[in-house]
Write an enzyme that holds these catalytic residues in place. Structure first.
Site, PDB file in Angstrom:
ATOM      1  N   ASP A   1       0.815  -1.216   0.000  1.00  0.00           N
ATOM      2  CA  ASP A   1       0.000   0.000   0.000  1.00  0.00           C
ATOM      3  C   ASP A   1       0.847   1.264   0.000  1.00  0.00           C
ATOM      4  O   ASP A   1       0.655   2.161  -0.826  1.00  0.00           O
ATOM      5  CB  ASP A   1      -0.939   0.016   1.204  1.00  0.00           C
ATOM      6  CG  ASP A   1      -2.056  -1.008   1.077  1.00  0.00           C
ATOM      7  OD1 ASP A   1      -2.131  -1.673   0.027  1.00  0.00           O
ATOM      8  OD2 ASP A   1      -2.849  -1.141   2.021  1.00  0.00           O
TER       9      ASP A   1
ATOM     10  N   ARG B   1      -0.336   5.500  17.527  1.00  0.00           N
ATOM     11  CA  ARG B   1      -0.586   6.436  16.431  1.00  0.00           C
ATOM     12  C   ARG B   1      -0.203   7.880  16.756  1.00  0.00           C
ATOM     13  O   ARG B   1       0.401   8.557  15.931  1.00  0.00           O
ATOM     14  CB  ARG B   1      -2.049   6.352  15.994  1.00  0.00           C
ATOM     15  CG  ARG B   1      -2.434   5.005  15.387  1.00  0.00           C
ATOM     16  CD  ARG B   1      -1.494   4.622  14.263  1.00  0.00           C
ATOM     17  NE  ARG B   1      -1.820   3.345  13.665  1.00  0.00           N
ATOM     18  CZ  ARG B   1      -0.999   2.303  13.591  1.00  0.00           C
ATOM     19  NH1 ARG B   1       0.208   2.396  14.119  1.00  0.00           N
ATOM     20  NH2 ARG B   1      -1.353   1.183  12.999  1.00  0.00           N
TER      21      ARG B   1
ATOM     22  N   ASP C   1      -7.687   4.421  12.681  1.00  0.00           N
ATOM     23  CA  ASP C   1      -6.374   5.042  12.594  1.00  0.00           C
ATOM     24  C   ASP C   1      -6.358   6.347  11.815  1.00  0.00           C
ATOM     25  O   ASP C   1      -5.574   7.246  12.113  1.00  0.00           O
ATOM     26  CB  ASP C   1      -5.363   4.060  11.984  1.00  0.00           C
ATOM     27  CG  ASP C   1      -4.912   3.018  12.989  1.00  0.00           C
ATOM     28  OD1 ASP C   1      -5.149   3.214  14.195  1.00  0.00           O
ATOM     29  OD2 ASP C   1      -4.328   2.000  12.581  1.00  0.00           O
TER      30      ASP C   1
ATOM     31  N   SER D   1      -4.853  -9.100   9.086  1.00  0.00           N
ATOM     32  CA  SER D   1      -4.370  -7.728   9.173  1.00  0.00           C
ATOM     33  C   SER D   1      -3.766  -7.564  10.556  1.00  0.00           C
ATOM     34  O   SER D   1      -4.459  -7.733  11.572  1.00  0.00           O
ATOM     35  CB  SER D   1      -5.527  -6.745   8.975  1.00  0.00           C
ATOM     36  OG  SER D   1      -5.093  -5.415   9.203  1.00  0.00           O
TER      37      SER D   1
END
Length: 494
Positions: free
Chosen positions: A108, A189, A218, A270
């Site tokens: 990605d 994050r 996120d 994931s």
């Protein structure tokens, strides 16, 4: 093509400084296919507005007199079928100078690099934060980034900062989301996004970008941090803009733009890993009725396969923060890393839960947090000695809100900062040591010690003492139970 710009701040032509048509000028669609370069230009979604001398006609469309200016702002040459190099004229969606991209080296983010250059005519600085995801995740990143078209890669070791300034405050607060989740991804994050803002300032970037999908938490966590620390930065979220819908589309785009496609085997799950935890989502986990496969776990052994002998572990704590393991003082990151290893071999810290995402949907995730589970248990047990009843109750009630703020990406919200000051104040005396017994997935307390303990054996003992007179309890009970007694008297007509 000019589509989905998000900035505001108009010039006299209804465009912001980046050359984008602003939100207030996107609604009707106008398409024109003529320029001196022979390129096909499409301006999508200009909104109706009421501007004086704005270059728009009364219907909200770009007027003939200003078409030439619009075309000059968004035109790109079609001579290069790959990545646009037209840094002066911008890309398909507008013009940015330099973008800092949160970069992992996976498919990605490797594809996002050329996409940013093509669509925004910008340089791309890839940024990778080392938050304890493992050395394998960091190998070969610079070569991958430059092969994708990035001008440089910046890597920062944030492990100590992550544990000291983000994990330990949540630990001290007792923050747990929806009864189970120890906030592993939620805490990581903001430390990453903060570092991106710092890098953007260092390299002179005017934008930041991430690879978060439009369905997850996120994206909110990254962008709220950007807003809080530098509201002038433009945020590009490709998954909310591009036409790529899955892995095959991404591979096709990479091949078209000569980007080496990562050859690593695609996981069926994931995952997100850092020094605090490892999360698993997707595949069979999407059905809450399915039991996780035994081979899915990576940080911890199956409790059934854990050693048959228990292991005792002493955690030293000062003012609510862990400082030592078995009498050995360690840095925050080193301490957590050691506890992950110890807890992992005893199958500690596995959590399977269905949680409510910030964006409204429910999701099922499995988390491995061996070291974190040990630390939460130790701090909570020490607080049983050092906090009085009222303080503990208030702390526990605020911990719920604290966890909600962290989960929702509001780390830099003044409310969380103020609550943190409260947590720091009331845990000043949470100092001492806790011994835990680790055995086949469980961590149970066997010893608690503190120089600030409110527990007094001479008071709590069943033997008679000088301070506590048992006869005093009669009067206390009569006064404490008076409201209940009065109500009963009323109901019985007494």
């Amino acid at each position: 093509m000019l589509c989905h710009p998000h900035k505001v701040g108009f010039s006299s032509r209804g465009f912001n400084r980046g050359g984008f048509v602003s939100r207030a000028s996107r609604k009707q669609e106008s398409t024109f296919c003529r320029s001196k370069l022979g390129s096909s230009i499409m301006l999508r979604h200009p909104h109706k507005v009421s501007f004086s001398s704005s270059g728009f006609d009364e219907g909200g469309f770009v007027s003939r007199a200003s078409r030439k200016q619009v075309i000059q702002a968004v035109a790109t040459s079609e001579t290069d079928a790959g990545v646009s190099e037209g840094s002066k004229n911008g890309g398909l969606q507008g013009k940015l100078n330099k973008v800092v991209l949160a970069y992992s080296g996976g498919l990605d983010t490797s594809v996002i690099v050329p996409w940013l250059r093509e669509n925004y005519g910008c340089e791309v600085v890839c940024f990778t934060a080392d938050v304890g995801q493992g050395i394998k995740e960091l190998e070969g990143l610079e070569a991958k980034a430059k092969a994708s078209g990035a001008c440089q890669l910046v890597v920062k070791d944030l492990k100590e900062e992550f544990v000291r300034d983000y994990i330990f405050p949540c630990l001290r607060a007792g923050a747990i989301y929806e009864r189970k989740y120890l906030l592993g991804t939620s805490m990581a994050r903001p430390v990453i996004a903060k570092a991106m803002v710092d890098v953007a300032r260092e390299v002179g970037a005017d934008a930041v970008s991430h690879g978060c999908t439009g369905k997850g938490n996120d994206q909110v966590r990254f962008e709220l941090t950007f807003f809080a620390l530098n509201p002038e930065l433009y945020v590009v979220a490709p998954w909310r803009e591009w036409d790529i819908t899955g892995r095959e589309d991404a591979i096709e785009y990479a091949k078209k733009h000569n980007v080496p496609v990562p050859v690593t085997k695609k996981s069926i799950y994931s995952r997100d890993r850092n020094l605090w935890h490892l999360s698993h989502e997707g595949d069979i986990l999407e059905d809450p009725a399915n039991e996780p496969r035994k081979d899915m776990y990576m940080m911890s052994v199956d409790p059934e396969d854990a050693p048959n002998q228990p292991e005792y572990l002493e955690i030293g704590i000062v003012a609510g923060n862990p400082v030592s393991v078995n009498g050995k003082d360690l840095s925050p990151a080193t301490l957590l890393s050691e506890l992950n290893e110890i807890g992992g071999r005893h199958g500690i810290g596995r959590i399977d839960m269905v949680e409510n995402r910030l964006v409204g949907m429910k999701s099922r995730g499995v988390y491995e947090t061996p070291g974190g589970t040990i630390l939460y248990t130790a701090v909570r047990e020490l607080e049983s000695l050092t906090l009085d009843r009222e303080t503990m109750q208030v702390k526990d009630s605020l911990a719920l809100k604290y966890a909600e703020l962290v989960y929702a990406g509001r780390w830099f919200d003044p409310l969380r900062v103020s609550m943190d000051a409260f947590m720091e104040e009331i845990t000043k005396t949470t100092t001492g040591s806790v011994t835990l017994k680790l055995y086949k997935g469980s961590a149970t307390v066997t010893s608690r010690k503190s120089p600030y303990s409110l527990y007094r054996e001479d008071i709590s003992s069943f033997e008679s003492g000088q301070i506590y007179n048992q006869a005093d309890a009669a009067g206390f009970i009569r006064l404490y139970g008076l409201p209940m007694r009065v109500r009963a008297m009323l109901e019985k007509g007494i």
